[in-house]
Write an enzyme that holds these catalytic residues in place. Structure first.
Site, short mmCIF file in Angstrom:
data_model
loop_
_atom_site.label_atom_id
_atom_site.label_comp_id
_atom_site.label_asym_id
_atom_site.label_seq_id
_atom_site.Cartn_x
_atom_site.Cartn_y
_atom_site.Cartn_z
N LYS A 278 0.84 -1.20 0.00
CA LYS A 278 0.00 0.00 0.00
C LYS A 278 0.88 1.26 0.00
CE LYS A 278 -3.52 0.09 2.82
NZ LYS A 278 -4.79 0.16 2.08
N ARG B 14 -3.55 2.63 8.30
CA ARG B 14 -3.81 1.35 7.62
C ARG B 14 -2.54 0.51 7.56
NH1 ARG B 14 -8.37 2.24 3.66
NH2 ARG B 14 -8.81 4.47 3.75
N GLY C 87 -7.67 -7.61 3.88
CA GLY C 87 -8.61 -7.76 4.98
C GLY C 87 -8.06 -8.48 6.19
N MET D 286 -5.49 -7.58 8.17
CA MET D 286 -5.03 -6.76 9.28
C MET D 286 -6.02 -5.61 9.52
SD MET D 286 -0.94 -6.87 8.72
CE MET D 286 -1.04 -6.59 6.98
N ARG E 48 -2.49 -1.51 -6.35
CA ARG E 48 -1.63 -2.69 -6.16
C ARG E 48 -1.98 -3.70 -7.25
NH1 ARG E 48 -4.70 -4.84 -0.69
NH2 ARG E 48 -6.68 -5.26 -1.69
N HIS F 263 -15.19 -8.99 0.52
CA HIS F 263 -14.18 -9.90 1.10
C HIS F 263 -14.26 -11.30 0.51
CE1 HIS F 263 -12.88 -12.88 4.12
NE2 HIS F 263 -11.84 -12.05 4.22
N SER G 148 15.71 -42.28 -11.02
CA SER G 148 14.49 -41.52 -10.78
C SER G 148 14.38 -41.34 -9.27
CB SER G 148 13.28 -42.27 -11.33
OG SER G 148 12.12 -41.51 -11.08
N CYS H 278 9.95 -38.88 -9.59
CA CYS H 278 8.56 -39.29 -9.69
C CYS H 278 7.96 -39.11 -8.31
CB CYS H 278 8.43 -40.73 -10.18
SG CYS H 278 9.39 -41.92 -9.26
N TYR I 289 13.92 -34.59 -16.08
CA TYR I 289 12.47 -34.55 -16.14
C TYR I 289 11.85 -34.67 -14.75
CZ TYR I 289 12.39 -39.64 -15.52
OH TYR I 289 12.53 -40.91 -15.00
#
Lengths: 896, 896
Positions: A34, A103, A112, A114, A354, A470, A784, A851, A871
């Protein structure tokens, strides 16, 4: 010398010069999102009310030392004076009082989570000054009333309703006054009535705290700043950070800013806007506003606001200004912005800018559109994609061809279809989800306390609130389907009941806790029961993005698939091979388990071989189908891995059944189960240990693979089998089993006169395997990493047993994430890196993959890319996510 | 050019010059112990029959290629010719035939494990020549008979008795001939009868093999050499190697040597001698001989020989020569020697010299005596000590004050007391030992096939055989109490019966399979039932050795002790502190388990605290006693480690009992047991994870430790508590628990006004802990490696579950040793080294030790010394062993 605050819109010598901050990222880290947004808007010449931001360093200092840093108090006085000078007001002045908002603003947006205090600086003296100056005593007392309420709740901890949203003391006193005045709406109370209400509030505060409300404006300011800093550590902020992986150490900034008033009559308004549609991604101004209201009214969703387009009529100049601001900010930030603004006496003031939260769908569309608009390049577009959010795009949507009639329609706040049983509170949602239920959280409106319930739910439905309420913002952030402002519904949480209102608001249909509804967050429609779904299709934007992704990434993406169906799905999603085909899953099929059990209860080699002979053709048929599905792509088949007792029955009834099936006595089966039961099966007789003691098992599987490959090749497929031997602990295991398996495969190929290139490799899933990877590599065509088991052994943590303590570890920040969801790079990652380095020391070109669950986790994929893997393999639906994550990893590697 | 054999006692150009071999170690590696000993004796001018040794390289070549190396055949012909030239004989010659022995000889002595052929070179022609030349036809035919028997058994696989020692075909034919001739003893058969017997043997061999016995002496030689090489791989040699950790890859040498005859009438003899007493270590010639016999007769224990001292009368010159040879050989080898000799016509020939096997007691006494004699230095003495063999000296002996009357007395073949139930065969011994029984193996005589049974038994008792018989040699090697030549006993294996013979040989008392006897291997006495024992005391020599050891080693030795009794025992054995005091063992005491169970079934913190309050004073009392026992030495106390369910009952009856104890229902207890049951408890909710979720447990333990320390200090002890937190996975666990524990301890100390230095450290027992040891060290005053759990996790191997496959791994050489007995240096060792390096990178002086089984294993101690640990901790009785192992490690480090 350290400066603890930065000013904007006022004299530069009253705070640190913001020009010293190198870029937006640094500004956000120092001032919070902010604060940084305000500073940057001021520099762009966009109208922002003057103010200043206390840095996140102050927050960290307070966290560490429990007190403000020395020097802050002086800086604060000077900055307040500068803000006063810029606005022609003085803090605490009877005639021209400066009022400010206080704020929070963290480096990463936590909407929302804080606290905020508005209208600070009012007391019995200044409220009179405000009334005189605005010529509106009612407005002045309304401001004071609001200030008393917020300050009492946020700073003094008085009067907030409890978790179930009973009305608090202030709401009750307000209702009493309205009752006494015989009026319905807050705005019907006049100045005198509001003044009396403020007296009620003073009394209530004194009763609750034992002290009078502070009239001293500097005491008010100190109190508010301290409270907002404290709110960084409140439980809902903690929960939010944990959910989003935000470090608790960064702290928040606190912005103190001169008030502007959207509630100064019908020429004033307040609103929220997005530069593009955060749900669909369409390039169009999106937002809402409320006339004669303060900003919190919009976000809180108490009143349902007007769509932003209506501003063109009511506030034409401010609307034009807003459009111009949007264009400048997108041009500057090169990303969709989330804006807060206030119109005071027709003049537009910007309060916040923002990067806007968005759905997965919007995320993709905006990024792709912005490339086409020349705003960003492809790499930036890819880095804008949060891979995990693509999940939303890969799940089923409502089947357009079989759409049932809707019960009602609300605002399409966050797209996607969700089917769930109704719950009416966050705790209820959480409890049901813990039991594996899919729940729809249904609320009149949501508040930050509902965050846990929203996380637990598959979808959210609220009767009140707008597209920027919200519920809407949080749901979009979570990628959950959400409908807000469904005004055709009445939600009665206490009764556990949802009523669909018919014509004229009469009750029409009632749903109870536990009933199933379907919501379509893309249209805002609500349906009774389970509406039919259709599989997800990739949007054109996503297809385009994926093409860019595929030319960017260097990691290949394979899939974990045990069936031809899974293999085909994954291939459709772009899988470049099978990285893990678990042969044991096939064993559980009802037509096979009997043969498997026969094998296990066999007391000798001959008995096992006879049973294996029955399993052979079934495995062979499975493999043939999988090879055909993966024509031209490699298929890694893992030989039998789990402890044998997993296939045996455990209850007396099951044992009796198996005994009957196998023509033996329950005692024999029970004895076998007992003999095979292990103290720690995870560390027991499993993996290649089974084949060291019972070589005929892998022998049979090798025959099945070879014959399947031959059959698939004859049917025209290009077959690339990779045979994987699990749980290797010492190099000799692999050397021996490799020789045995190769002998069998070669014999089968020779007998069939077939030539099929095949390889034999191993899973690296024990710490010891990583430590001696150089020796193991001598016998392996590929590695793997089995990071599930490697995590279990490296951390000494049984995945099946963590429920009793891992939650405590997560809640108290002992571990940054569930190590089974996201690779423990600090620990397990070291072993993976070591295994790669040592394996390739012996065989420079060794093919190495991973994997298991981590193969589909973006953070883990970044790590795997850095370790130099070839991979990753993941479940079919995670393949597109992994592709994007791999591209981001490649870009991060190039750019870091 | 490679030479495949080396000659001794004959012309040097007939084989490779032995001068080229640098030292005894190299000679033994190349020629085996027997070959090297003969070569060296020849060089010292000691009379040895001429011969040559085929190298171990030939053996390895045969193992690898399945055939002799090229060129060997030519070398063999030349060497045989040279031996003939040196002895004035010719191989296969009718008039002056050369006869040879063919014997094995590995680099490491494996007595009796491999095969031997004597009198080779005889056939119908040469036997006549031998008869003519010796003028003794009976002798010649007796030689031939022996040769046929040995060759048939060893080379042709014909005629050996089975495992139960049924007489073989040759024994039966001999008996038949004796019966026909109406004589009792072998030596009563005359030349003609022996000739007829040889004809019987030829017929039997032809019947069994389908081919005539080879008359060609070169074919005989090739066959015998091949068979002796083959015997390297026979099952009993394999078993012996595994038991003694000898590599199967080194191979054996084969020595071919001109025969000398101890069976050439009463002026000939054969014997075995040790330069010192291998049982007691006394410096005195020790051994036995048999007149008119061949060497195998002594070792096989078939005839009970005469003590060596008797040679002084019967063979004065040879005896004087033998004494002189002993002195020279000890001077040369600087170690006690085991000698074989033959007297042929009063002339002494040495057949073998090697370092003699000895009991632990003799090992210590000889090493210490030789230092006093100036023969070796202290370092050499320490390196002569096999630490594991000290075990024999640390076990109880018969209580001299309460010695019951003996049943009978045999030869004191290997010292120490053993109490066991009678078994009569090796398989029986093995099976009973597997069930945890202590057994005494009772045999008429033992043979190499009995090796497994001897290993399984706690003691060995034979009715026949001397002090150098197979049973005696092997038992001394194993350090097991053994009595041989107990001629007052009749052993009937088939009837499972042992009869004590009274006056005149009449049966006096009968013991059956399963009866308990006690033997005293130090005196040769046998007792009925369990004789009372006294604890072991360290001998003066051992005390002296230990003093040298303690000035040599750098590793400290601590003990694992959970009780004050254990602590005192360990301290007596030289422990320098407690490295591991497991607090949970105290929990199992019957007076405590109820309180522990109360704690576990408690559903909340208050309930747990109430139960812990009952446990507190008990733990405190234990710790106080332990601190007092360890006055002035550090005591490491590990806080609670095992999963809680270990303390709960499991059977229905146990559950009902506990429910009654706790005043609740069995359902409640069963539910709690169910809730606590884990899939893999080893990787579950245990160790410091318990304290993360239930902080009150460690809090209580910390109070108990602090109060105990205060109490012990007040009672005059110097208390050095080290509090150890187990199973740390992430640094934060230790940081948090350290702070909590320290706060409690400091509070207790402050309350008591006491000052006690204490430290808080951690066990390093998870791979992850080793990987992040640098971060963990920041919060630790010390590390103690828990290599048991570290082995389980690094290898993915549950110690409780390995029985189903680890034996296969050991048998097929996939792992060199049980990794729970001896540290897996190639894998786990890397992590230990890493943990040490990283821990000290953060804290250069960090104290690091190891607790658990590996701390008492000499091979592991060598590794721990190399990794730079400060101490090892082991069970009380292993402390002296660990001290010696640590000294050897220090010397190896200095010398390697």
């Amino acid at each position: 010398m350290n400066r603890w605050l930065y000013t904007f819109g006022c004299a530069p010598d009253s705070g640190a010069p913001v020009d010293r901050i190198p870029d937006h990222k640094a500004a956000a880290a120092l001032l919070g999102g902010k604060g940084a947004g305000l500073v940057e808007m001021a520099r762009l010449g966009i109208p922002v009310p003057p103010g200043f931001t206390l840095t996140t360093e102050v927050c960290r200092h307070r966290l560490e030392h429990g007190a403000d840093p020395a020097g802050l108090a002086d800086e604060l006085r000077a900055a307040v004076a500068a803000v006063g000078a810029a606005t022609g007001t003085t803090f605490g002045d009877a005639a021209r009082p400066l009022l400010v908002s206080v704020r929070s603003g963290a480096p990463v947006s936590m909407p929302g989570m804080m606290d905020t205090v508005l209208n600070l600086g009012l007391n019995p003296t200044t409220v009179a000054g405000l009334a005189a100056r605005t010529g509106d005593a009612r407005f002045a007392w309304d401001c004071y009333r609001r200030f008393l309420t917020m300050y009492a709740e946020v700073v003094l901890g008085v009067g907030a309703g409890d978790d179930d949203h009973d009305e608090g003391v202030f709401e009750r006193l307000l209702t009493d006054r309205k009752y006494a005045a015989r009026v319905q709406k807050d705005s019907d109370l006049d100045a005198a009535q509001l003044e009396a209400l403020c007296a009620d509030y003073h009394q209530a505060i004194r009763a609750a705290t034992g002290a009078p409300f502070p009239d001293d404006v500097w005491a008010q300011l100190d109190g508010a700043i301290a409270a907002v800093f404290r709110s960084w550590d409140n439980p809902r902020a903690d929960a939010y950070r944990r959910m989003h992986g935000i470090s608790a150490a960064m702290g928040t900034g606190v912005t103190v800013q001169a008030m502007v008033f959207g509630n100064l009559g019908d020429t004033s308004a307040t609103g929220v806007a997005f530069t593009r549609d955060p749900a669909s991604g369409e390039k169009a101004l999106y937002g809402e506003f409320l006339v004669n209201a303060q900003g919190e009214d919009v976000v809180a969703g108490v009143r349902t606001p007007l769509p932003i387009a209506a501003m063109a009529q009511d506030f034409p100049e401010a609307f034009a200004g807003l459009n111009e601001v949007c264009a400048r900010l997108e041009g500057h930030h090169k990303d969709m912005q989330d804006l807060e603004f206030t119109v005071q006496d027709r003049k537009l003031w910007m309060l916040q800018s923002r990067a806007g939260k968005r759905t997965g769908k919007a995320m993709v569309k905006i990024a792709v559109d912005q490339v086409h608009e020349g705003l960003i390049d492809r790499a930036t577009a890819i880095l804008r994609i949060e891979p995990g959010k693509l999940d939303e795009l890969l799940h089923p949507t409502l089947d357009a061809a079989h759409r049932p009639p809707a019960l009602t329609k609300g605002l399409p706040a966050s797209p996607g279809a969700a089917i769930g049983t109704l719950v009416f509170s966050a705790p209820e949602a959480d409890a049901a989800a813990a039991k594996g239920e899919h729940v729809l959280l249904c609320r009149t409106e949501t508040s930050p306390e509902d965050i846990v319930g929203m996380k637990a739910a598959v979808g959210i439905l609220t009767a009140r609130g707008g597209m920027t309420s919200h519920a809407a913002v949080v749901a979009r952030g979570m990628g959950k389907p959400c409908i807000t402002g469904a005004t055709g519904l009445r939600v009665e949480a206490a009764r556990g009941q949802l009523t669909v209102l018919g014509k004229g608001g009469a009750p029409d249909q009632v749903f109870k806790r536990g009933d199933v509804l379907t919501i379509d967050g893309s249209t805002g429609e609500v349906f009774a029961g389970r509406a039919p779904l259709a599989p997800a299709a990739l949007s054109p934007e996503l297809e385009e993005l994926m093409a860019w992704v595929d030319t960017t990434r260097t990691l290949k993406i394979r899939t974990n698939a045990d069936t031809a169906t899974d293999a085909r799905t994954a291939r459709k999603f772009g899988a470049e091979g099978i990285g893990l085909c678990r042969t044991e899953h096939m064993f559980f099929a009802t037509d096979r388990i009997l043969a498997v059990r026969e094998m296990i209860v066999a007391s000798d080699v001959a008995g096992r071989k006879a049973a294996l002979a029955k399993i052979l053709p079934m495995q062979q048929a499975d493999f043939t189908e999988i090879f055909a599905a993966m024509d031209g792509l490699p298929v890694t088949i893992r030989l039998l891995d789990p402890p044998l007792h997993e296939f045996l029955p455990h209850t007396a009834a099951e044992i009796a059944g198996v005994a009957a099936d196998l023509g033996t006595t329950p005692e024999v089966i029970a004895a076998k189960v007992g003999a095979l039961t292990e103290s720690n099966p995870m560390l027991g007789h499993r993996g290649c240990r089974l084949a060291i003691t019972f070589p005929e098992i892998y022998e049979t599987q090798a025959i099945a693979i070879a014959r399947a490959a031959i059959a698939a090749q004859r049917a025209g497929a290009r077959v690339l089998p990779e045979i994987m031997i699990p749980l290797v602990m010492v190099p000799g295991e692999l050397a021996r089993l490799r020789a045995e398996v190769a002998a069998v495969v070669d014999r089968e190929l020779a007998a069939a006169g077939a030539t099929i290139p095949y390889t034999i490799g191993t899973m690296i899933e024990l710490p010891r395997a990583c430590l001696v990877a150089d020796q193991i590599a001598a016998h392996a065509d590929f590695f793997s990493f089995g990071t599930n088991d490697l995590t279990q052994t490296t951390l000494g943590l049984s995945r099946d047993d963590v429920a009793s303590f891992l939650p405590t570890y997560l809640e108290t920040d002992l571990v940054p994430a569930d190590p089974f969801a996201s690779l423990d790079t600090a620990g397990v990652g070291q072993l993976v890196a070591m295994g790669v380095e040592r394996g390739r020391r012996t065989k420079p070109g060794l093919k190495i993959g991973v994997c298991g669950e981590h193969g589909g986790d973006p953070a883990s994929i970044l790590a795997f890319h850095r370790y130099g893997l070839d991979y990753v393999s993941c479940s079919p639906f995670r393949v597109p996510i992994a592709r994007v994550a791999a591209a981001r990893a490649a870009l991060a590697g190039d750019r870091s």
